[in-house]
Design an enzyme around this catalytic site. Structure first.
Site, mmCIF file in Angstrom:
data_model
loop_
_atom_site.group_PDB
_atom_site.id
_atom_site.type_symbol
_atom_site.label_atom_id
_atom_site.label_comp_id
_atom_site.label_asym_id
_atom_site.label_seq_id
_atom_site.Cartn_x
_atom_site.Cartn_y
_atom_site.Cartn_z
ATOM 1 N N LYS A 84 0.838 -23.894 39.172
ATOM 2 C CA LYS A 84 0.380 -22.729 39.920
ATOM 3 C C LYS A 84 -0.324 -23.199 41.194
ATOM 4 O O LYS A 84 -1.500 -23.556 41.162
ATOM 5 C CB LYS A 84 -0.553 -21.887 39.045
ATOM 6 C CG LYS A 84 0.112 -21.395 37.758
ATOM 7 C CD LYS A 84 -0.862 -20.625 36.880
ATOM 8 C CE LYS A 84 -0.227 -20.226 35.557
ATOM 9 N NZ LYS A 84 0.869 -19.268 35.707
ATOM 10 N N THR A 85 0.414 -23.207 42.314
ATOM 11 C CA THR A 85 -0.126 -23.680 43.590
ATOM 12 C C THR A 85 0.296 -22.742 44.717
ATOM 13 O O THR A 85 1.235 -21.959 44.573
ATOM 14 C CB THR A 85 0.393 -25.094 43.922
ATOM 15 O OG1 THR A 85 1.798 -25.023 44.202
ATOM 16 C CG2 THR A 85 0.149 -26.066 42.776
ATOM 17 N N ALA A 86 -0.387 -22.861 45.859
ATOM 18 C CA ALA A 86 0.000 -22.088 47.037
ATOM 19 C C ALA A 86 1.382 -22.507 47.531
ATOM 20 O O ALA A 86 2.140 -21.685 48.050
ATOM 21 C CB ALA A 86 -1.044 -22.267 48.143
ATOM 22 N N CYS B 280 -3.605 -25.133 40.609
ATOM 23 C CA CYS B 280 -3.741 -26.441 41.255
ATOM 24 C C CYS B 280 -4.247 -27.486 40.268
ATOM 25 O O CYS B 280 -5.408 -27.883 40.289
ATOM 26 C CB CYS B 280 -4.655 -26.373 42.469
ATOM 27 S SG CYS B 280 -4.531 -27.862 43.485
ATOM 28 N N GLN C 286 -7.856 -21.110 49.273
ATOM 29 C CA GLN C 286 -8.527 -21.891 48.235
ATOM 30 C C GLN C 286 -8.164 -23.377 48.206
ATOM 31 O O GLN C 286 -8.988 -24.191 47.762
ATOM 32 C CB GLN C 286 -8.283 -21.250 46.873
ATOM 33 C CG GLN C 286 -8.904 -19.857 46.772
ATOM 34 C CD GLN C 286 -8.700 -19.208 45.425
ATOM 35 O OE1 GLN C 286 -8.618 -19.866 44.398
ATOM 36 N NE2 GLN C 286 -8.607 -17.880 45.436
ATOM 37 N N CYS D 47 1.593 -30.603 45.163
ATOM 38 C CA CYS D 47 0.171 -30.879 44.974
ATOM 39 C C CYS D 47 -0.210 -32.081 45.825
ATOM 40 O O CYS D 47 0.094 -33.219 45.464
ATOM 41 C CB CYS D 47 -0.122 -31.159 43.507
ATOM 42 S SG CYS D 47 -1.886 -31.396 43.173
ATOM 43 N N ASP E 112 0.444 -17.091 40.502
ATOM 44 C CA ASP E 112 -0.278 -17.571 39.327
ATOM 45 C C ASP E 112 -0.220 -16.629 38.135
ATOM 46 O O ASP E 112 -0.421 -17.059 36.995
ATOM 47 C CB ASP E 112 -1.745 -17.823 39.687
ATOM 48 C CG ASP E 112 -1.915 -18.918 40.729
ATOM 49 O OD1 ASP E 112 -0.922 -19.585 41.055
ATOM 50 O OD2 ASP E 112 -3.062 -19.106 41.199
ATOM 51 N N GLU F 212 -6.057 -4.164 46.466
ATOM 52 C CA GLU F 212 -6.922 -5.353 46.376
ATOM 53 C C GLU F 212 -8.361 -4.948 46.676
ATOM 54 O O GLU F 212 -8.666 -4.500 47.774
ATOM 55 C CB GLU F 212 -6.459 -6.412 47.376
ATOM 56 C CG GLU F 212 -7.399 -7.596 47.539
ATOM 57 C CD GLU F 212 -7.693 -8.298 46.214
ATOM 58 O OE1 GLU F 212 -8.871 -8.329 45.818
ATOM 59 O OE2 GLU F 212 -6.744 -8.802 45.600
ATOM 60 N N VAL G 9 -6.785 -2.389 40.030
ATOM 61 C CA VAL G 9 -5.779 -1.819 39.152
ATOM 62 C C VAL G 9 -6.325 -1.829 37.728
ATOM 63 O O VAL G 9 -6.791 -2.854 37.231
ATOM 64 C CB VAL G 9 -4.464 -2.624 39.219
ATOM 65 C CG1 VAL G 9 -3.424 -2.024 38.282
ATOM 66 C CG2 VAL G 9 -3.945 -2.652 40.645
#
Length: 449
Positions: free
Chosen positions: A343-345, A200, A82, A378, A335, A74, A117
């Protein structure tokens, strides 16, 4: 929603580099590998990506294979929570509260490879990093997230240099949303939803509800025409919550325009241009006093045309086990995958628990048995003290945790979103101890029998 098409040109990417830089510089604690290249050329488990999924899985994997045997690739120096940015854009939280140094969230004993990467070679069990460095692995977890493409909208990202425009999807533009809201005088306040997959999916309208509440509080609402221009044909994918949101929209006199996709921002004139998706070639121009942009999004460039990806560039995994469909020692989370859920935490949390079980069995040469049901959540912020807590599965059916009607606006759910979830994120999910609310849901339901 259609997938993002071709990768943007190099010149376009260069034009929005400023949006990709870390928004805050934090002090270094020196807890992890500081080199730009890998500390070793082989790891038992290699994790690509230092977001929620990557950090959570690195913590879980370290407990399985031991310190020094797991690495995270990373390049970013800052890790952001976020989901808090909705509240930052609405002035309810500070951006600093969403940020921590990357080295502080990477588990001790996990090597941090500060490098991007460049390519994946799953046939040879290796990846290529910057400076032509190769790192091999026994197991690979891909958690590269989703890429923002402001440059796909004509006039952006340079339009953010003008006032009246912001976006809650970037650390560099979220505070501009709050400034635009504070500076609002009279006219159109426009909120957009792009014609691509997004992370989100509720966030583009959450800031609209917060803006409505702020303008009412400051006495400016009578002079505001608030509109939500969405590329979708519905306000929300799950009917139960969509019905509740439409009631909110009606009660607060908000305009929702469907099948409208933002294609250009003329920031110097404060004009937003939308294409009518039902009428190809037909466009509409709206003057704005405030504009919130949700950018087009797509898979990271390294995944497009990669052996691990499907035809649209998303990591091709089994939707129940999260194991790659072709490479049994490769897994995906979050995600960047083609899992057919939002696509959420919260989805990442549920996926991490399933993936942990999947990898454990694969390491024992056994077939995975734990199945991910597509759970995602959500918290739909509808005011400064109101939330509709949407939770649902792959079939867009409610999969609720609490024994109440979660389609109703509740102050308790707001405090869970604003105060409890950040603590759970930093102290449980990222440390590999939180696998979503399934156990809580089970206990709740057992208690009702």
């Amino acid at each position: 929603m259609s997938a993002v098409g071709a990768v943007s040109s190099c010149s376009s990417l260069r034009s929005c580099v400023w949006l990709l830089k870390p928004g805050m510089q934090m002090s270094s604690f020196g807890l992890h590998t500081a080199a730009r290249c890998a500390a070793k050329d082989y790891y038992e488990v290699l994790v690509l990506g230092g977001g929620a999924g990557g950090i959570a899985m690195s913590a879980r994997m370290k407990r399985k294979v031991g310190a020094g045997n797991v690495a995270v690739a990373e390049p970013s120096k800052t890790h952001y929570y976020q989901p808090l940015w909705t509240l930052v854009g609405g002035g309810a939280k500070q951006l600093a509260a969403s940020a921590r140094p990357m080295e502080s969230v990477i588990p001790a004993g996990v090597e941090w490879i500060k490098s991007q990467v460049i390519a994946l070679d799953p046939d040879k069990n290796c990846v290529w990093l910057e400076n032509d460095i190769k790192v091999s692995y026994k197991y690979l977890i891909i958690a590269l997230g989703i890429s923002l493409h402001y440059e796909k909208i004509k006039g952006l990202p340079e339009g953010f240099n003008h006032p009246k425009i912001g976006s809650n999807y970037s650390a560099q533009t979220v505070e501009k949303t709050w400034r635009a809201l504070q500076d609002f005088k009279e006219g159109n306040a426009i909120f957009t939803f792009p014609n691509t997959p997004v992370k989100c999916a509720g966030a583009p309208q959450k800031i609209m509800y917060l803006s409505d509440a702020y303008l009412r509080k400051t006495g400016k609402r009578p002079k505001a025409n608030i509109m939500f221009n969405t590329s979708l044909s519905v306000i929300f994918a799950v009917k139960k919550y969509a019905d509740a949101l439409l009631e909110v929209v009606k009660d607060r006199n908000l305009a929702v325009n469907y099948k409208r996709n933002l294609i250009e921002v003329r920031a110097d004139k404060q004009e937003a241009v939308f294409e009518n998706l039902d009428k190809p070639g037909v466009t509409e121009v709206h003057q704005y006093e405030m504009l919130h942009v949700t950018p087009p999004m797509g898979p990271p460039a390294v995944l497009i045309n990669s052996p691990v990806s499907d035809e649209n560039g998303w990591v091709d995994v089994d939707k129940e086990t999260l194991q790659h469909k072709k490479y049994p020692n490769v897994f995906g989370i979050g995600d960047c995958t083609n899992l057919p859920t939002s696509k959420t935490a919260a989805a990442v949390a549920a996926q991490s628990g399933v993936l942990d079980k999947t990898i454990s069995l694969v390491m024992k040469n056994e077939l995975p048995v734990k199945k991910y049901d597509g759970y995602t959540s959500c918290p739909l912020v509808t005011g400064y003290n109101k939330v509709i807590l949407a939770e649902f599965d792959y079939n867009a059916q409610p999969l609720e945790t609490f024994p109440i009607d979660q389609s109703k606006e509740r102050t308790t759910m707001y405090h869970m979103k604003a105060d409890m979830m950040p603590l759970l994120y930093w102290n449980a999910l990222l440390k590999g101890y939180w696998g979503g609310p399934a156990p809580v849901r089970k206990l709740m339901h057992l208690g009702l029998k």
